[in-house]
Motif scaffolding. Sequence first.
Motif, short mmCIF file in Angstrom:
data_model
loop_
_atom_site.label_atom_id
_atom_site.label_comp_id
_atom_site.label_asym_id
_atom_site.label_seq_id
_atom_site.Cartn_x
_atom_site.Cartn_y
_atom_site.Cartn_z
N TYR A 111 -32.60 -34.66 9.49
CA TYR A 111 -31.31 -35.30 9.74
C TYR A 111 -31.56 -36.72 10.23
CZ TYR A 111 -29.16 -30.63 9.79
OH TYR A 111 -28.72 -29.37 9.45
N LEU A 164 -28.77 -26.54 22.57
CA LEU A 164 -27.64 -25.71 22.17
C LEU A 164 -26.97 -25.11 23.39
CD1 LEU A 164 -26.06 -24.40 19.81
CD2 LEU A 164 -27.74 -22.54 19.89
N SER A 193 -31.10 -23.03 15.13
CA SER A 193 -31.99 -24.11 14.72
C SER A 193 -32.75 -24.65 15.92
CB SER A 193 -31.17 -25.24 14.10
OG SER A 193 -30.41 -24.79 13.00
N TYR A 235 -23.64 -28.67 20.98
CA TYR A 235 -24.89 -29.18 21.50
C TYR A 235 -24.59 -30.29 22.50
CZ TYR A 235 -27.36 -27.08 17.49
OH TYR A 235 -27.88 -26.22 16.55
N LYS A 277 -33.11 -30.79 2.69
CA LYS A 277 -33.44 -29.48 3.22
C LYS A 277 -34.42 -28.77 2.29
CE LYS A 277 -29.53 -27.13 1.00
NZ LYS A 277 -28.35 -26.25 1.20
N SER A 322 -36.56 -22.26 6.98
CA SER A 322 -35.87 -23.36 6.32
C SER A 322 -36.11 -24.60 7.17
CB SER A 322 -34.37 -23.08 6.20
OG SER A 322 -34.13 -22.07 5.26
N PHE A 336 -35.24 -28.89 7.70
CA PHE A 336 -34.25 -29.93 7.44
C PHE A 336 -34.70 -31.23 8.10
CE2 PHE A 336 -31.01 -26.77 6.27
CZ PHE A 336 -31.43 -25.65 6.96
N PHE A 385 -34.47 -36.59 12.90
CA PHE A 385 -34.76 -35.30 13.51
C PHE A 385 -35.25 -34.31 12.45
CE2 PHE A 385 -33.19 -35.96 17.75
CZ PHE A 385 -32.25 -36.96 17.61
N PHE A 398 -20.96 -24.68 16.44
CA PHE A 398 -21.97 -24.89 17.49
C PHE A 398 -21.55 -26.04 18.40
CE2 PHE A 398 -25.29 -22.49 15.20
CZ PHE A 398 -24.81 -22.54 13.90
N PRO A 451 -27.29 -25.73 6.17
CA PRO A 451 -27.43 -26.92 7.01
C PRO A 451 -26.25 -27.05 7.96
CG PRO A 451 -26.68 -27.53 4.83
CD PRO A 451 -26.96 -26.06 4.78
N LEU A 452 -26.48 -27.79 9.02
CA LEU A 452 -25.43 -28.08 9.98
C LEU A 452 -24.68 -29.35 9.57
CD1 LEU A 452 -27.61 -27.46 13.15
CD2 LEU A 452 -25.70 -26.03 12.40
N SER A 454 -35.30 -23.72 11.02
CA SER A 454 -34.42 -22.58 11.22
C SER A 454 -35.13 -21.38 10.64
CB SER A 454 -33.08 -22.82 10.54
OG SER A 454 -32.22 -21.71 10.73
N GLY A 455 -35.60 -20.51 11.54
CA GLY A 455 -36.41 -19.41 11.03
C GLY A 455 -36.02 -18.07 11.57
N LEU A 473 -30.04 -18.78 8.03
CA LEU A 473 -30.91 -19.91 8.33
C LEU A 473 -30.95 -20.94 7.23
CD1 LEU A 473 -33.74 -19.38 6.54
CD2 LEU A 473 -33.93 -17.54 8.18
N ARG A 474 -30.37 -20.65 6.06
CA ARG A 474 -30.48 -21.62 4.98
C ARG A 474 -29.34 -22.62 4.98
NH1 ARG A 474 -34.73 -19.78 3.36
NH2 ARG A 474 -35.22 -17.68 2.76
N THR A 503 -35.54 -24.85 1.40
CA THR A 503 -35.13 -23.46 1.62
C THR A 503 -35.87 -22.53 0.68
OG1 THR A 503 -33.26 -23.76 0.13
CG2 THR A 503 -32.84 -24.05 2.47
N SER A 504 -37.17 -22.73 0.50
CA SER A 504 -38.10 -21.88 -0.27
C SER A 504 -38.00 -22.05 -1.78
CB SER A 504 -37.93 -20.40 0.09
OG SER A 504 -36.82 -19.84 -0.57
#
Lengths: 114, 115
Positions: free
Chosen positions: B36, A45, B103, A35, B49, B32, B34, B90, A33, A102-103, B94-95, A99-100, B51-52
């Motif tokens: 940061y 983004l 995200s 940004y 994070k 999910s 997060f 932040f 990605f 992390p970046l 993310s869905g 989506l799970r 994640t359910s």
Amino acid sequence: DVKVTQSSRYLVKRTGEKVFLECVQDMDHENMFWYRQDPGLGLRLIYFSYDVKMKEKGDIPEGYSVSREKKERFSLILESASTNQTSMYLCASSYEGGLRSPLHFGNGTRLTVT
Amino acid sequence: AQSVTQLDSHVSVSEGTPVLLRCNYSSSYSPSLFWYVQHPNKGLQLLLKYTSAATLVKGINGFEAEFKKSETSFHLTKPSAHMSDAAEYFCVVSGSNTNAGKSTFGDGTTLTVKP
């Protein structure tokens, strides 16, 4: 630990120049990605890629293009730099996991266009 | 569609006192979430994070966050602030159901820690 490396911490370019921002990750991540981060506007983004030679526009792609010829490298290109592209640019990667995942971010490139 | 709202743009605490950074989210999918942290002139680093799995999530540096679906919140807490915690934080949701999982970032909360 994942390492995302951006080739330059600071860049100063002139209006109209073609600018390349390079990003390399060492963890075999599928997704990468770009940004930009601006005061008061947060992170936005520009482009992302989920595979080699694949690219998708983000929220603000105008004035930018990208290249992903190898899995580990994702380049952001400013075809003709303008002063409104002065910003902090952040590269990130994530593994395939939707989506799970992390970046993982690089330390950023602060670009000034004069 | 998804969105995230960080309710405070600035939070100031004294060293040794608790930290609370608030985040509300909305998402059309099971999200999910997060947190940061970004120190000056650095990239963003993952704190934790959700994640359910467990709704109370523990992260690095003593931070934790609780996912509350009924309140659509994911607030970040730490029992005792340290000077090194001063940074920008932040909240991210993310869905999307797409593979790359776009995200959405909150606007950030700047945490100041006073000695």
